[in-house]
Scaffold this motif. Structure first.
Motif, PDB file in Angstrom:
ATOM      1  N   SER A  64      -2.423   8.410   4.840  1.00  0.00           N
ATOM      2  CA  SER A  64      -1.667   7.994   3.406  1.00  0.00           C
ATOM      3  C   SER A  64      -2.100   6.429   3.199  1.00  0.00           C
ATOM      4  O   SER A  64      -2.119   6.040   2.141  1.00  0.00           O
ATOM      5  N   ARG A 133       4.484   9.869  14.516  1.00  0.00           N
ATOM      6  CA  ARG A 133       5.776  10.214  13.965  1.00  0.00           C
ATOM      7  C   ARG A 133       6.042   9.254  12.896  1.00  0.00           C
ATOM      8  O   ARG A 133       5.460   8.015  12.674  1.00  0.00           O
ATOM      9  N   VAL A 134       7.117   9.606  12.000  1.00  0.00           N
ATOM     10  CA  VAL A 134       7.494   8.551  10.854  1.00  0.00           C
ATOM     11  C   VAL A 134       8.150   7.404  11.727  1.00  0.00           C
ATOM     12  O   VAL A 134       8.698   7.612  12.415  1.00  0.00           O
ATOM     13  N   LYS A 136       9.928   3.488  10.836  1.00  0.00           N
ATOM     14  CA  LYS A 136      10.652   2.728  10.011  1.00  0.00           C
ATOM     15  C   LYS A 136      11.496   1.648  10.981  1.00  0.00           C
ATOM     16  O   LYS A 136      12.203   2.283  11.778  1.00  0.00           O
ATOM     17  N   TYR A 146       5.650   6.088  19.067  1.00  0.00           N
ATOM     18  CA  TYR A 146       5.286   7.016  17.738  1.00  0.00           C
ATOM     19  C   TYR A 146       3.946   7.022  17.424  1.00  0.00           C
ATOM     20  O   TYR A 146       3.510   7.362  16.262  1.00  0.00           O
ATOM     21  N   SER A 228       6.072  -1.724  10.586  1.00  0.00           N
ATOM     22  CA  SER A 228       7.107  -0.524  10.197  1.00  0.00           C
ATOM     23  C   SER A 228       8.452  -1.517   9.731  1.00  0.00           C
ATOM     24  O   SER A 228       9.397  -0.681   9.104  1.00  0.00           O
ATOM     25  N   THR A 232       6.941   1.904   5.554  1.00  0.00           N
ATOM     26  CA  THR A 232       7.238   3.489   6.462  1.00  0.00           C
ATOM     27  C   THR A 232       5.988   3.991   6.845  1.00  0.00           C
ATOM     28  O   THR A 232       5.154   4.102   5.886  1.00  0.00           O
ATOM     29  N   LEU A 234       3.814   6.871   8.237  1.00  0.00           N
ATOM     30  CA  LEU A 234       3.841   8.390   8.426  1.00  0.00           C
ATOM     31  C   LEU A 234       2.840   8.718   9.156  1.00  0.00           C
ATOM     32  O   LEU A 234       1.926   8.300   9.698  1.00  0.00           O
ATOM     33  N   ASP A 237      -1.091   8.032   9.589  1.00  0.00           N
ATOM     34  CA  ASP A 237      -1.357   6.642   9.335  1.00  0.00           C
ATOM     35  C   ASP A 237      -2.074   6.082  10.393  1.00  0.00           C
ATOM     36  O   ASP A 237      -1.941   6.085  11.580  1.00  0.00           O
TER      37      ASP A 237
END
Length: 273
Positions: A64, A133-134, A136, A146, A228, A232, A234, A237
């Motif tokens: 993204s 993983r997402v 943030k 992540y 992060s 965010t 994703l 990314d």
């Protein structure tokens, strides 16, 4: 483990890449879904040789967004200063973060298109992080949890436009400026703390472009934590961690190969728009 995205009869698919013990060749073990989603994937039972007719490796992911770090090695910061591209003689204390759009992403063997607005295209070989993983507000000590894995990236840059455009939007974000590949190697299968990066131009090694992630100024966990904190991240990314040493000029017809130890080789050719 290696995860690839490929096309067969113009249909994009995902696969695990496995080496056959009998013939030593790499094979694509096709998966039944999207490996970055919430649902588990499993092999379909189909297997194809990587070099088989009709098989084409694609960019292993279409993120993204892509973030990159500039001057994240002291050697590159000094090179930029000595080449007259930067007034700063050393790497800055704080991270310099920029973005590339998803439309800049291409895959192995795809052409890098030299846009007519520039006369100084440069290569920048790097290790790229692929998020799994997402993420943030991730703390540094948990950042690697992540990460899905790593791939090669060429942070292709229009150096002449970089000097006149303070946002680097055209210099870094033009179409085809972000070759990724040839696949993603999962986190625990890469020595990301000390991965050697090198570059080949027209079949010749470019020693001044080589280096190791052991010399990163801001390490990968620190990069993930910093990015992060304001954006965010994703699954899928990408973070380009920085080029380790000197960059160099490219011309139409040039063949570029980025090599990252433990990941593989990413080949592209420059073409005129």
């Amino acid at each position: 483990m290696r995860i690839a995205r490929f096309s067969l009869n113009d249909t994009p698919r995902y696969a695990f890449v496995q080496q056959d013990a009998a013939d030593g060749k790499d094979y694509l073990v096709e998966l039944d879904g999207y490996p970055f989603g919430a649902q588990p994937v499993k092999p379909t039972g189909e297997r194809y040789a990587v070099d088989a007719d009709g098989i084409r490796l694609l960019a292993p992911v279409i993120p993204s967004k892509v973030y990159g770090l500039a001057k994240n090695y002291e050697a590159h910061a000094q090179f930029m200063h000595e080449a007259g591209h930067s007034e700063i003689a050393h790497a800055p204390e704080n991270m310099v973060i920029f973005t590339k759009p998803s439309t800049s992403v291409i895959g192995p063997d795809d052409p890098i298109v030299y846009p007519p607005c520039s006369k100084d295209m440069n290569f920048e070989p790097e290790l790229a992080v692929v998020m799994g993983r997402v993420a943030k507000n991730v703390p540094v000590e948990k950042a690697m949890d992540y990460v899905l894995g790593f791939t090669c990236v060429n942070d292709v840059t229009l150096r002449d436009l970089q000097g006149v455009d303070p946002t680097w939007t055209r210099a870094k974000g033009f179409d085809t400026s972000c070759p990724l590949g040839p696949w993603i190697v999962t986190r625990d299968d890469v020595n990301w703390k000390d991965a050697h990066i090198s570059f080949t131009l027209n079949g010749e090694d470019v020693p001044m472009a080589s280096g190791t992630t052991a010399n990163l100024i801001h390490g990968i966990p620190e990069q993930i934590a910093a990015i992060s904190s304001f954006s965010t991240l994703l699954p899928g990314d990408v973070i380009m961690t920085g080029t380790p040493n000197a960059s160099g000029h490219l011309d139409p017809g040039d063949e570029t190969i980025v090599h990252v130890e433990g990941v593989g080789d990413l080949r592209n050719v420059i073409v005129r728009a």
